[in-house]
Scaffold this motif. Structure first.
Motif, PDB file in Angstrom:
ATOM      1  N   ALA A  24       2.167 -11.932  23.019  1.00  0.00           N
ATOM      2  CA  ALA A  24       0.758 -11.641  23.204  1.00  0.00           C
ATOM      3  C   ALA A  24       0.527 -10.173  23.512  1.00  0.00           C
ATOM      4  O   ALA A  24      -0.541  -9.633  23.235  1.00  0.00           O
ATOM      5  CB  ALA A  24       0.207 -12.500  24.334  1.00  0.00           C
ATOM      6  N   GLN A  25       1.504  -9.502  24.110  1.00  0.00           N
ATOM      7  CA  GLN A  25       1.332  -8.137  24.558  1.00  0.00           C
ATOM      8  C   GLN A  25       1.880  -7.103  23.574  1.00  0.00           C
ATOM      9  O   GLN A  25       1.673  -5.913  23.761  1.00  0.00           O
ATOM     10  CB  GLN A  25       2.025  -7.945  25.915  1.00  0.00           C
ATOM     11  N   SER A  26       2.582  -7.514  22.535  1.00  0.00           N
ATOM     12  CA  SER A  26       3.162  -6.565  21.589  1.00  0.00           C
ATOM     13  C   SER A  26       3.006  -7.097  20.178  1.00  0.00           C
ATOM     14  O   SER A  26       2.792  -8.289  19.964  1.00  0.00           O
ATOM     15  CB  SER A  26       4.637  -6.315  21.902  1.00  0.00           C
ATOM     16  N   ASN A  27       3.094  -6.180  19.208  1.00  0.00           N
ATOM     17  CA  ASN A  27       3.000  -6.596  17.817  1.00  0.00           C
ATOM     18  C   ASN A  27       3.760  -5.626  16.948  1.00  0.00           C
ATOM     19  O   ASN A  27       3.898  -4.438  17.283  1.00  0.00           O
ATOM     20  CB  ASN A  27       1.541  -6.691  17.372  1.00  0.00           C
ATOM     21  N   VAL A  28       4.249  -6.125  15.827  1.00  0.00           N
ATOM     22  CA  VAL A  28       4.937  -5.310  14.831  1.00  0.00           C
ATOM     23  C   VAL A  28       4.341  -5.648  13.464  1.00  0.00           C
ATOM     24  O   VAL A  28       4.173  -6.817  13.131  1.00  0.00           O
ATOM     25  CB  VAL A  28       6.459  -5.583  14.814  1.00  0.00           C
ATOM     26  N   THR A  29       4.008  -4.616  12.686  1.00  0.00           N
ATOM     27  CA  THR A  29       3.423  -4.789  11.365  1.00  0.00           C
ATOM     28  C   THR A  29       4.352  -4.184  10.319  1.00  0.00           C
ATOM     29  O   THR A  29       4.829  -3.053  10.485  1.00  0.00           O
ATOM     30  CB  THR A  29       2.052  -4.101  11.278  1.00  0.00           C
ATOM     31  N   VAL A  30       4.608  -4.938   9.266  1.00  0.00           N
ATOM     32  CA  VAL A  30       5.323  -4.429   8.100  1.00  0.00           C
ATOM     33  C   VAL A  30       4.280  -4.117   7.034  1.00  0.00           C
ATOM     34  O   VAL A  30       3.412  -4.940   6.743  1.00  0.00           O
ATOM     35  CB  VAL A  30       6.344  -5.452   7.557  1.00  0.00           C
ATOM     36  N   TYR A  31       4.333  -2.916   6.464  1.00  0.00           N
ATOM     37  CA  TYR A  31       3.330  -2.518   5.487  1.00  0.00           C
ATOM     38  C   TYR A  31       3.993  -1.699   4.387  1.00  0.00           C
ATOM     39  O   TYR A  31       5.146  -1.262   4.511  1.00  0.00           O
ATOM     40  CB  TYR A  31       2.229  -1.685   6.155  1.00  0.00           C
ATOM     41  N   GLY A  32       3.268  -1.467   3.318  1.00  0.00           N
ATOM     42  CA  GLY A  32       3.834  -0.647   2.251  1.00  0.00           C
ATOM     43  C   GLY A  32       2.887  -0.481   1.084  1.00  0.00           C
ATOM     44  O   GLY A  32       1.764  -1.004   1.077  1.00  0.00           O
ATOM     45  N   SER A  33       3.349   0.266   0.096  1.00  0.00           N
ATOM     46  CA  SER A  33       2.560   0.556  -1.099  1.00  0.00           C
ATOM     47  C   SER A  33       3.498   0.673  -2.286  1.00  0.00           C
ATOM     48  O   SER A  33       4.555   1.307  -2.186  1.00  0.00           O
ATOM     49  CB  SER A  33       1.785   1.865  -0.907  1.00  0.00           C
ATOM     50  N   LEU A  34       3.124   0.047  -3.401  1.00  0.00           N
ATOM     51  CA  LEU A  34       3.853   0.179  -4.658  1.00  0.00           C
ATOM     52  C   LEU A  34       2.858   0.582  -5.742  1.00  0.00           C
ATOM     53  O   LEU A  34       1.778  -0.003  -5.864  1.00  0.00           O
ATOM     54  CB  LEU A  34       4.540  -1.121  -5.048  1.00  0.00           C
ATOM     55  N   ASP A  35       3.248   1.588  -6.531  1.00  0.00           N
ATOM     56  CA  ASP A  35       2.340   2.154  -7.518  1.00  0.00           C
ATOM     57  C   ASP A  35       3.168   2.624  -8.706  1.00  0.00           C
ATOM     58  O   ASP A  35       4.136   3.370  -8.540  1.00  0.00           O
ATOM     59  CB  ASP A  35       1.581   3.315  -6.879  1.00  0.00           C
ATOM     60  N   ALA A  36       2.792   2.180  -9.897  1.00  0.00           N
ATOM     61  CA  ALA A  36       3.485   2.634 -11.099  1.00  0.00           C
ATOM     62  C   ALA A  36       2.490   2.700 -12.241  1.00  0.00           C
ATOM     63  O   ALA A  36       1.604   1.850 -12.361  1.00  0.00           O
ATOM     64  CB  ALA A  36       4.644   1.709 -11.460  1.00  0.00           C
ATOM     65  N   GLY A  37       2.639   3.745 -13.073  1.00  0.00           N
ATOM     66  CA  GLY A  37       1.739   3.897 -14.203  1.00  0.00           C
ATOM     67  C   GLY A  37       2.428   4.581 -15.366  1.00  0.00           C
ATOM     68  O   GLY A  37       3.386   5.345 -15.182  1.00  0.00           O
ATOM     69  N   VAL A  38       1.935   4.314 -16.567  1.00  0.00           N
ATOM     70  CA  VAL A  38       2.436   4.981 -17.766  1.00  0.00           C
ATOM     71  C   VAL A  38       1.659   6.285 -17.928  1.00  0.00           C
ATOM     72  O   VAL A  38       0.431   6.271 -18.077  1.00  0.00           O
ATOM     73  CB  VAL A  38       2.266   4.089 -19.005  1.00  0.00           C
ATOM     74  N   ALA A  39       2.378   7.409 -17.884  1.00  0.00           N
ATOM     75  CA  ALA A  39       1.761   8.730 -17.952  1.00  0.00           C
ATOM     76  C   ALA A  39       2.111   9.418 -19.271  1.00  0.00           C
ATOM     77  O   ALA A  39       3.255   9.326 -19.742  1.00  0.00           O
ATOM     78  CB  ALA A  39       2.225   9.594 -16.783  1.00  0.00           C
TER      79      ALA A  39
END
Length: 360
Positions: A24-39
């Protein structure tokens, strides 16, 4: 035997209560970003190329952040963040697992103190008003990223203080310790800034000074001007940045100016100046049009860049985008050089990208 079992049951119950309390007093978050494109790049070292680019809308990363309530209004906090490339799966920096951020700190009524590896305040405050960030297009960060807006250089061994917000105003200061016996200034990094955010208005002013920094990421760009390469070490790199952002209705607008002064050990120094103007129009519940213009000068070299992009949000976490950025070099600049693309063989370069971005 019954007494022993009763004691064990009591200990287990106490453990369950303690675990629930801790949760109740602590928290941990896993987060991220994935990005891909044809250039598609119309001119890269003399030829056109189609390639898969990663991290165009946002840098590819995975991170962990958390807090623990220590009582009395005090919190412990941490953040670990690693950059990687979606197109290959490789680490952005093979020598550092958590290259983007590795910090631990305390937060209370008097502010926040963090320690570890982290970006400077120019990135944290001014970077969020740049075309590269506001218009979600990595190509729009300035050639060579000397002003660190694209977060390609972090401060090691750093200590940062950030004040509480007073009527929308927050100030920060940080120092990256050089840790060189007998020479406190060698490899030392300093940064400071002020951030004002109230209603639709945001304004920032930020400063950074890095001593004895290798050109690194900027090396390929500087080589087109005969100013160095990736192994060139600056005596110092000093950046000032100031900007503002405003939101009105469906429009979000930004303006930013940065100036980076490089002092060289055995050659004349130079100054790069950059000005961004950008606007994002959210014309539908899931659709946004972005428009940007950037002007860059480095002594006699100059670069003008225009961009347009369209973003379709499938959800709060998944977006489809189409982007185009065009740059024209002039003056002493014989080659166009958009951030991340590489050098053209002439003074013009166009890059277009179609891609998908997902947050988790």
């Amino acid at each position: 035997m019954k007494s022993h079992l009763s004691i064990m049951a009591a200990v287990a119950a106490l453990g369950s209560v303690a675990a629930a309390s801790a949760q109740a007093q602590s928290n941990v978050t896993v987060y991220g970003s994935l990005d891909a494109g044809v250039a598609y790049i119309n001119n890269l070292a003399g030829g056109a190329v189609t390639r898969l680019d990663q991290g165009t809308m946002q840098p590819d990363r995975i991170g962990f952040r958390g807090t623990e309530d220590l009582g009395g209004g005090m919190k412990a906090l941490f953040q670990l963040e690693a950059g990687f490339a979606t197109d290959t799966g490789n680490q952005v920096n093979a020598g550092r697992l958590f290259n983007r951020n590795a910090t631990v700190g305390l937060q209370g009524s008097l502010g926040t103190v963090t320690l570890g590896n982290m970006p400077d305040i120019v990135f944290d405050y001014a970077g969020k008003l740049s075309n590269g960030f506001q218009l979600t297009n990595f190509y729009l960060f300035h050639p060579g990223n000397l002003d660190t807006l694209a977060n390609t250089y972090q401060f090691n061994n750093a200590v940062r203080y950030t004040s509480p917000a007073f009527d929308g105003l927050t100030v920060s200061a940080m120092a990256g310790l050089g840790e060189q016996p007998g020479d406190a200034s060698r490899n030392r990094n300093l940064s400071a800034g002020a951030n004002y955010a109230q209603g639709p208005l945001r304004m920032v002013l930020a400063y950074s000074r890095q001593n004895n920094r290798a050109a690194g990421y900027a090396g390929a760009y500087l080589a087109t001007l005969g100013r160095g390469n990736a192994t060139t070490v600056f005596d110092s790199l000093t950046t000032w940045a100031g900007g503002a952002g405003y939101t009105v209705g469906d429009w979000r607008m930004n303006a930013l100016y940065t100036q980076s002064r490089v002092a060289m050990p055995a050659a004349p120094g130079f100054t790069q100046k950059n000005a961004d103007l950008g606007a994002a129009w959210r014309y539908g519940p899931r659709t946004t049009l972005n428009f940007g213009y950037t002007h860059t000068r480095l002594e006699g070299a100059r670069y003008n860049q225009v961009s347009v992009s369209h973003v379709l949000a499938f959800s709060k976490r998944t977006e489809f985008y189409v982007q185009a950025a065009y740059q024209k070099a002039g003056g002493a600049a014989k080659f166009a050089f958009q951030n991340y693309t590489g050098a053209s063989s002439d003074d013009k370069q166009l890059v277009t990208t179609i891609g998908l971005h997902h947050l988790f």
